[in-house]
Design an enzyme around this catalytic site. Structure first.
Site, PDB file in Angstrom:
ATOM      1  CD  GLU A 301      -3.298  -0.432   2.056  1.00  0.00           C
ATOM      2  OE1 GLU A 301      -3.045   0.325   3.006  1.00  0.00           O
ATOM      3  OE2 GLU A 301      -4.369  -1.038   1.965  1.00  0.00           O
ATOM      4  CG  HIS A 330       8.146 -29.593   1.172  1.00  0.00           C
ATOM      5  ND1 HIS A 330       8.868 -30.702   0.782  1.00  0.00           N
ATOM      6  CD2 HIS A 330       8.766 -29.120   2.290  1.00  0.00           C
ATOM      7  CE1 HIS A 330       9.853 -30.910   1.658  1.00  0.00           C
ATOM      8  NE2 HIS A 330       9.808 -29.966   2.577  1.00  0.00           N
ATOM      9  CE  LYS A 444     -11.113   1.908   3.490  1.00  0.00           C
ATOM     10  NZ  LYS A 444     -10.645   2.582   4.692  1.00  0.00           N
TER      11      LYS A 444
HETATM   12  O1  PA5 Z   1      -3.304   1.585   5.810  1.00  0.00           O
HETATM   13  C1  PA5 Z   1      -4.437   1.992   5.668  1.00  0.00           C
HETATM   14  O2  PA5 Z   1      -4.751   3.170   5.836  1.00  0.00           O
HETATM   15  C2  PA5 Z   1      -5.573   1.041   5.313  1.00  0.00           C
HETATM   16  O3  PA5 Z   1      -5.144  -0.224   5.025  1.00  0.00           O
HETATM   17  C3  PA5 Z   1      -6.562   0.980   6.463  1.00  0.00           C
HETATM   18  O4  PA5 Z   1      -5.918   0.497   7.616  1.00  0.00           O
HETATM   19  C4  PA5 Z   1      -7.763   0.103   6.149  1.00  0.00           C
HETATM   20  O5  PA5 Z   1      -8.343   0.475   4.932  1.00  0.00           O
HETATM   21  C5  PA5 Z   1      -8.812   0.218   7.252  1.00  0.00           C
HETATM   22  O6  PA5 Z   1      -9.207   1.537   7.406  1.00  0.00           O
HETATM   23  P1  PA5 Z   1      -9.896   2.060   8.714  1.00  0.00           P
HETATM   24  O7  PA5 Z   1      -8.992   1.837   9.868  1.00  0.00           O
HETATM   25  O8  PA5 Z   1     -10.120   3.516   8.463  1.00  0.00           O
HETATM   26  O9  PA5 Z   1     -11.184   1.322   8.871  1.00  0.00           O
END
Ligand code: PA5
Length: 455
Positions: A301, A330, A444
């Protein structure tokens, strides 16, 4: 006793795997000025508090508060702690739990668990597994911790709605506050509005704020990871000491003195110069298998970006892959050795396992098993690791080794902190915004609108 994590890049060098696939000393020298320049930028960002993950271990107030609230709920003697969260709100505590709690922890008796609750991390919306968790967790004996930084994520909010409804119906509105804790955006000026704020107010719940300048995937050392860790009786003071020790090492400007920068530089060069577009993290210890999952998110990410910081289309990133030794010898190693040479391998090792398992003098009539009789599984695991390292080397596959002296709260603090700083450095080397995730946000919004919601 050795407590520091060690990073060894010797098997990623040209001397080990050849010039085409390994980094030559001159190439390491070449990248040094970039590292130094980025170091200055990162130091300034840290000083300006643009990104808060660097200093979480110093936030005594927040750590004290986490411990106090955890003590309050631990006194209730609950059987279960259920974390409702996804991505950065789930992967940190999962990694800590797998590393620091015994294997099969949830199957142990409460006494075996030292009175601590079982842990369920619900990071999906599969109705089958959610129902299964609800069947196992009597609400009367369960604390739910809803974690969402944005406080708007559909997956987490849907879980929260189900749990609230159950708690209200089964235990009554007044009792909800004893069974639900919220971790979300802080209630302060400039912080994004969270749909969980009104929930906190309506039910009089305890809540934690996640600092605005700490992103989801960098939040393991905020209450996101620390509150469940404290609920499970983990030594968060030791963990913070581990972060502090690694912070000291990662504050060095010089590439060779800074393990995070060294890892970032090698992985970046592997991608850009040697065609290693994938990065496999392969722990040779079960306890670290979910660290590889946590790392998969932070690496993907943070670096997987369409645009550079200058607005150019770059489609940057290196695909992270998780594997496990010896299991995946394996399953994957055939490809890793003989398939395309497009991967850098991150092997995680532990110098000493906490337990020893001796293989008995059994099957004495089978001569072929003589080499296993009377030795330990520890020795066998070591031999398998050595075998993979040497086999990868023989096939010209570059490897970075990261060696933990032991697995404990201190070394886990070191490891995760180092990988966070590594990611921050790598983001700058790729010249992308490490800390945003426009691709996730867009998904989202689309999901929400398909469900008839706003957006
Ligand atoms: O790193 C990030 O920002 C994302 O992976 C969030 O952790 C994930 O989308 C969850 O979001 P939230 O904590 O706002 O529910």
């Amino acid at each position: 006793m050795q407590t520091d994590i060690r990073v060894d890049i010797s098997r990623a060098k040209s001397a080990a795997v050849g010039k085409e696939h390994g980094i030559a000393p001159a190439e390491l020298k070449e990248i040094e000025p970039d590292i130094l320049a980025i170091h200055k930028i990162l130091r300034k960002e840290r000083k300006d508090k643009a990104y808060g993950f660097y200093d979480l271990h110093k936030d005594k107030e927040s750590i004290k508060n986490v411990k106090a609230i955890a003590e309050k709920y631990r006194a209730f003697g609950y059987d279960n702690l259920v974390v409702l969260g996804i991505g950065g709100s789930a992967l940190g505590i999962t990694a800590l739990n797998t590393a620091l709690n015994p294997a099969y922890y949830n199957l142990m008796t409460k006494r075996g668990r030292k009175g601590n609750p079982r842990l369920f991390v619900m990071d999906n919306i599969d109705p089958v597994s959610f129902r299964a968790m609800l069947r196992l967790c009597n609400p009367k004996k369960t604390l739910f911790n809803v974690i969402s930084k944005s406080g708007g994520t559909a997956e987490t909010m849907s879980q929260c709605m189900i749990v609230l409804d159950i708690l209200e119906k089964k235990l009554g509105k007044k009792a909800v506050k004893d069974h639900l804790v919220i971790t979300t955006s802080p209630k302060e000026k400039g912080a994004p509005k969270s749909l969980l704020h009104p929930v906190v107010k309506a039910y009089g719940l305890d809540s934690f704020g996640i600092p605005i300048n700490v992103g989801g995937r960098f939040s393991v050392f905020t209450p996101v990871g620390l509150f469940p860790a404290a609920m499970l009786g983990m030594d968060i003071d030791e963990m913070m000491k581990g972060c502090a020790a690694m912070d000291k090492r990662c504050s060095q400007a010089s590439l060779m003195d800074n393990p995070a920068y060294l890892r970032a530089a090698v992985q970046f060069m592997m991608d850009k110069k040697k065609g290693k577009v994938m990065s496999v993290m392969m722990p040779y210890v079960d306890g670290l298998r979910d660290v590889a999952d946590w790392y998969r998110q932070i690496w993907a990410e943070s670096l997987g970006k369409k645009f550079s910081l200058d607005g150019e289309e770059v489609y940057a990133g290196q695909t992270p892959i998780k594997a496990l030794g010896a299991t995946d010898q394996h399953s994957q190693v055939q490809l890793y050795r003989e398939g395309p040479n497009d991967k850098i391998f991150n092997i995680l090792e532990v110098a000493r396992f906490d337990k020893t398992m001796r293989i008995p003098e059994a099957l004495k009539n089978v001569k072929e098993l003589e080499y296993l009789r009377g030795v330990t599984m520890n020795k066998l695991m070591n031999a398998e690791l050595r075998g993979t390292l040497d086999a990868l080397k023989a096939s010209g596959r570059p490897v970075i080794r990261t060696i933990l002296p032991r697995i404990n709260a201190h070394t886990l603090g070191q490891l995760l902190y180092m990988l966070e700083v590594e990611t921050a450095m790598a983001g700058r080397l790729y010249n992308v915004n490490t800390f945003d995730q426009p691709g996730v946000e867009e998904g989202k919004v689309i999901a929400r609108s398909l469900m008839g919601g706003a957006g």
